[in-house]
Design a protein around this motif. Structure first.
Motif, PDB file in Angstrom:
ATOM      1  N   GLY A  67       0.813  -1.197   0.000  1.00  7.73           N
ATOM      2  CA  GLY A  67       0.000   0.000   0.000  1.00  7.73           C
ATOM      3  C   GLY A  67       0.853   1.255   0.000  1.00  7.73           C
ATOM      4  O   GLY A  67       2.048   1.234   0.293  1.00  7.73           O
ATOM      5  N   ILE A  68       0.231   2.381  -0.315  1.00  4.97           N
ATOM      6  CA  ILE A  68       0.918   3.674  -0.411  1.00  4.97           C
ATOM      7  C   ILE A  68       0.695   4.477   0.864  1.00  4.97           C
ATOM      8  O   ILE A  68      -0.436   4.607   1.342  1.00  4.97           O
ATOM      9  N   GLU A  69       1.788   4.998   1.401  1.00  6.28           N
ATOM     10  CA  GLU A  69       1.694   5.808   2.616  1.00  6.28           C
ATOM     11  C   GLU A  69       1.406   7.273   2.289  1.00  6.28           C
ATOM     12  O   GLU A  69       0.429   7.850   2.753  1.00  6.28           O
ATOM     13  N   ASP A  70       2.264   7.898   1.476  1.00  9.28           N
ATOM     14  CA  ASP A  70       2.064   9.300   1.129  1.00  9.28           C
ATOM     15  C   ASP A  70       2.947   9.654  -0.056  1.00  9.28           C
ATOM     16  O   ASP A  70       3.686   8.821  -0.593  1.00  9.28           O
ATOM     17  N   ALA A  71       2.841  10.915  -0.479  1.00 11.39           N
ATOM     18  CA  ALA A  71       3.700  11.451  -1.536  1.00 11.39           C
ATOM     19  C   ALA A  71       4.384  12.697  -0.987  1.00 11.39           C
ATOM     20  O   ALA A  71       3.772  13.477  -0.251  1.00 11.39           O
ATOM     21  N   GLU A  72       5.656  12.866  -1.323  1.00 12.78           N
ATOM     22  CA  GLU A  72       6.416  13.991  -0.795  1.00 12.78           C
ATOM     23  C   GLU A  72       6.055  15.306  -1.483  1.00 12.78           C
ATOM     24  O   GLU A  72       5.763  16.307  -0.850  1.00 12.78           O
ATOM     25  N   TYR A  73       6.094  15.301  -2.828  1.00 12.00           N
ATOM     26  CA  TYR A  73       5.835  16.512  -3.595  1.00 12.00           C
ATOM     27  C   TYR A  73       5.800  16.142  -5.069  1.00 12.00           C
ATOM     28  O   TYR A  73       6.257  15.068  -5.471  1.00 12.00           O
ATOM     29  N   GLY A  87       1.903  21.898  -3.617  1.00 11.39           N
ATOM     30  CA  GLY A  87       1.841  21.719  -2.180  1.00 11.39           C
ATOM     31  C   GLY A  87       1.907  20.236  -1.844  1.00 11.39           C
ATOM     32  O   GLY A  87       2.023  19.378  -2.729  1.00 11.39           O
ATOM     33  N   LYS A  88       1.842  19.908  -0.563  1.00 12.59           N
ATOM     34  CA  LYS A  88       1.888  18.523  -0.109  1.00 12.59           C
ATOM     35  C   LYS A  88       0.696  17.742  -0.658  1.00 12.59           C
ATOM     36  O   LYS A  88      -0.464  18.120  -0.465  1.00 12.59           O
ATOM     37  N   PRO A  89       0.934  16.623  -1.353  1.00  7.32           N
ATOM     38  CA  PRO A  89      -0.175  15.834  -1.917  1.00  7.32           C
ATOM     39  C   PRO A  89      -1.007  15.142  -0.835  1.00  7.32           C
ATOM     40  O   PRO A  89      -0.530  14.815   0.250  1.00  7.32           O
ATOM     41  N   THR A  90      -2.267  14.897  -1.175  1.00 12.43           N
ATOM     42  CA  THR A  90      -3.174  14.102  -0.352  1.00 12.43           C
ATOM     43  C   THR A  90      -3.446  12.798  -1.082  1.00 12.43           C
ATOM     44  O   THR A  90      -3.834  12.803  -2.245  1.00 12.43           O
ATOM     45  N   CYS A  91      -3.237  11.676  -0.396  1.00 12.01           N
ATOM     46  CA  CYS A  91      -3.385  10.367  -1.034  1.00 12.01           C
ATOM     47  C   CYS A  91      -4.681   9.680  -0.600  1.00 12.01           C
ATOM     48  O   CYS A  91      -5.000   9.644   0.593  1.00 12.01           O
ATOM     49  N   THR A  92      -5.391   9.132  -1.558  1.00  8.58           N
ATOM     50  CA  THR A  92      -6.630   8.405  -1.306  1.00  8.58           C
ATOM     51  C   THR A  92      -6.498   6.992  -1.861  1.00  8.58           C
ATOM     52  O   THR A  92      -6.137   6.797  -3.027  1.00  8.58           O
ATOM     53  N   ALA A  93      -6.787   6.012  -1.019  1.00 16.08           N
ATOM     54  CA  ALA A  93      -6.633   4.617  -1.424  1.00 16.08           C
ATOM     55  C   ALA A  93      -7.677   4.230  -2.467  1.00 16.08           C
ATOM     56  O   ALA A  93      -8.864   4.519  -2.324  1.00 16.08           O
ATOM     57  N   VAL A  94      -7.224   3.568  -3.520  1.00 19.12           N
ATOM     58  CA  VAL A  94      -8.105   2.978  -4.514  1.00 19.12           C
ATOM     59  C   VAL A  94      -8.450   1.554  -4.080  1.00 19.12           C
ATOM     60  O   VAL A  94      -9.582   1.103  -4.193  1.00 19.12           O
ATOM     61  N   ASN A  95      -7.439   0.865  -3.564  1.00 16.74           N
ATOM     62  CA  ASN A  95      -7.599  -0.463  -2.980  1.00 16.74           C
ATOM     63  C   ASN A  95      -6.427  -0.689  -2.025  1.00 16.74           C
ATOM     64  O   ASN A  95      -5.727   0.262  -1.683  1.00 16.74           O
ATOM     65  N   THR A  97      -3.537  -1.893  -2.376  1.00 16.03           N
ATOM     66  CA  THR A  97      -2.179  -1.704  -2.905  1.00 16.03           C
ATOM     67  C   THR A  97      -1.982  -0.388  -3.645  1.00 16.03           C
ATOM     68  O   THR A  97      -0.839   0.034  -3.856  1.00 16.03           O
ATOM     69  N   THR A  98      -3.053   0.254  -4.029  1.00 16.59           N
ATOM     70  CA  THR A  98      -2.967   1.402  -4.936  1.00 16.59           C
ATOM     71  C   THR A  98      -3.644   2.635  -4.351  1.00 16.59           C
ATOM     72  O   THR A  98      -4.717   2.541  -3.745  1.00 16.59           O
ATOM     73  N   SER A  99      -3.016   3.790  -4.546  1.00 18.48           N
ATOM     74  CA  SER A  99      -3.591   5.058  -4.119  1.00 18.48           C
ATOM     75  C   SER A  99      -3.384   6.110  -5.204  1.00 18.48           C
ATOM     76  O   SER A  99      -2.438   6.022  -6.000  1.00 18.48           O
ATOM     77  N   THR A 100      -4.268   7.095  -5.195  1.00 21.61           N
ATOM     78  CA  THR A 100      -4.105   8.255  -6.066  1.00 21.61           C
ATOM     79  C   THR A 100      -3.818   9.462  -5.189  1.00 21.61           C
ATOM     80  O   THR A 100      -4.608   9.776  -4.289  1.00 21.61           O
ATOM     81  N   CYS A 101      -2.697  10.106  -5.448  1.00 15.60           N
ATOM     82  CA  CYS A 101      -2.260  11.259  -4.659  1.00 15.60           C
ATOM     83  C   CYS A 101      -2.449  12.528  -5.487  1.00 15.60           C
ATOM     84  O   CYS A 101      -2.021  12.591  -6.647  1.00 15.60           O
ATOM     85  N   THR A 102      -3.094  13.530  -4.896  1.00 10.09           N
ATOM     86  CA  THR A 102      -3.383  14.754  -5.630  1.00 10.09           C
ATOM     87  C   THR A 102      -2.802  15.963  -4.917  1.00 10.09           C
ATOM     88  O   THR A 102      -2.748  16.017  -3.685  1.00 10.09           O
ATOM     89  N   ALA A 103      -2.390  16.930  -5.709  1.00 11.12           N
ATOM     90  CA  ALA A 103      -1.857  18.183  -5.188  1.00 11.12           C
ATOM     91  C   ALA A 103      -2.030  19.240  -6.261  1.00 11.12           C
ATOM     92  O   ALA A 103      -2.317  18.930  -7.427  1.00 11.12           O
ATOM     93  N   SER A 104      -1.871  20.496  -5.902  1.00 12.82           N
ATOM     94  CA  SER A 104      -2.061  21.555  -6.885  1.00 12.82           C
ATOM     95  C   SER A 104      -1.106  22.713  -6.642  1.00 12.82           C
ATOM     96  O   SER A 104      -0.510  22.843  -5.572  1.00 12.82           O
ATOM     97  N   VAL A 105      -0.983  23.537  -7.665  1.00 13.37           N
ATOM     98  CA  VAL A 105      -0.225  24.777  -7.558  1.00 13.37           C
ATOM     99  C   VAL A 105      -0.959  25.821  -8.387  1.00 13.37           C
ATOM    100  O   VAL A 105      -1.461  25.523  -9.473  1.00 13.37           O
ATOM    101  N   THR A 106      -1.077  27.016  -7.868  1.00 13.14           N
ATOM    102  CA  THR A 106      -1.752  28.111  -8.568  1.00 13.14           C
ATOM    103  C   THR A 106      -0.721  29.054  -9.159  1.00 13.14           C
ATOM    104  O   THR A 106       0.209  29.480  -8.479  1.00 13.14           O
ATOM    105  N   VAL A 107      -0.894  29.355 -10.446  1.00 14.34           N
ATOM    106  CA  VAL A 107       0.016  30.265 -11.140  1.00 14.34           C
ATOM    107  C   VAL A 107      -0.775  31.476 -11.620  1.00 14.34           C
ATOM    108  O   VAL A 107      -1.952  31.374 -11.960  1.00 14.34           O
TER     109      VAL A 107
END
Length: 252
Positions: A67-73, A87-95, A97-107
């Protein structure tokens, strides 16, 4: 953008130093952690005009048997030394073993000093940690087009027009200039003239023309039935796709 880049490069270097990633693992990692998908803004295309901030949302899907713990950047790198860091990503478990980590930056085109040369293909670098201590650091894990926003105008005349008579359709293709913070003509580009019959929801292409060196468009067509005329530009890696709002013509 140039000011942001200098800060981000320093910040990125410090971040790597703190994480102490061995040189041999700079693009790899440890264990069985893998990045399987990267998506930016849903379709890997982001366009920016000259006045409003744009938020780039990055989604990175990764897998590991524990499983995935987190993402650094996530770091975004583009042409002409373009660089942004989310910014620091937020990870959400799909199952399990798998997670989707999302983060954003505003320009913001008004404060980030973007060069027109920054438009084009950008790449996403990602660092993801697994629950068991494994990790993956991957450069160019995904790519997206960061585009200068396009605009199109259209005018069909005369209005109204008798059936069988010639209509003259004019307009202009422009795109955002991130350096002057204005829109300027985008010349020598292929643009489609399209028509939608009154009562229909679908446009069909009548012909393809080329804008002049200043982005101006001019062509003729024969009036047959009531409907809407527009110009449509397919876009490219540096400039977004755009279609003009349809101009209605009453055929008598």
């Amino acid at each position: 953008m140039r000011m942001r880049a200098s800060v981000a490069v320093v910040g990125g270097a410090l971040a790597l130093s703190v994480l102490a990633v061995p040189a041999a693992q700079a693009d790899g990692g440890y264990g069985d952690t893998r990045i399987t998908k990267v998506v930016v803004d849903g379709d890997n295309k982001v366009s920016m005009g000259v006045s409003s901030p744009v938020t780039l949302k990055v989604s990175v899907t990764a897998t590991d048997d524990s499983g995935i713990e987190d993402a650094e950047y996530f770091t975004l790198n583009g042409p002409d030394y373009g660089i942004e860091t989310t910014g620091k990503p937020t990870c959400t478990a799909v199952n399990s073993t798998t997670s989707t980590c999302t983060a954003s930056v505003t320009v913001d085109p008004k404060v980030d000093y973007y060069s027109n040369k920054n438009a084009g293909t950008w790449y996403v670098d990602a660092f993801v940690n697994a629950e068991d201590g494994d990790f993956v650091w991957k450069e160019k894990a995904g790519s997206f087009s960061f585009q200068r926003a396009g605009k199109l105008t259209v005018n069909a005349a005369p209005e109204p027009v008798k059936k069988g008579r010639t209509l003259t359709v004019t307009g202009a293709l422009t795109r955002a200039n991130w350096e002057s913070l204005k829109y300027g003509g985008y010349g020598s580009q292929s643009v489609k003239l399209q028509f939608r019959k009154k009562g229909s929801s679908t446009y069909s292409t009548l012909k393809t023309i080329t804008a002049d060196s200043a982005g101006n468009l001019r062509t003729t067509t024969t009036a047959t039935v009531d409907g809407y005329y527009r110009f449509s530009f397919a876009g490219n890696s540096t400039t977004s796709a755009v279609s003009a709002a349809g101009d209605f013509v009453d055929v008598q």
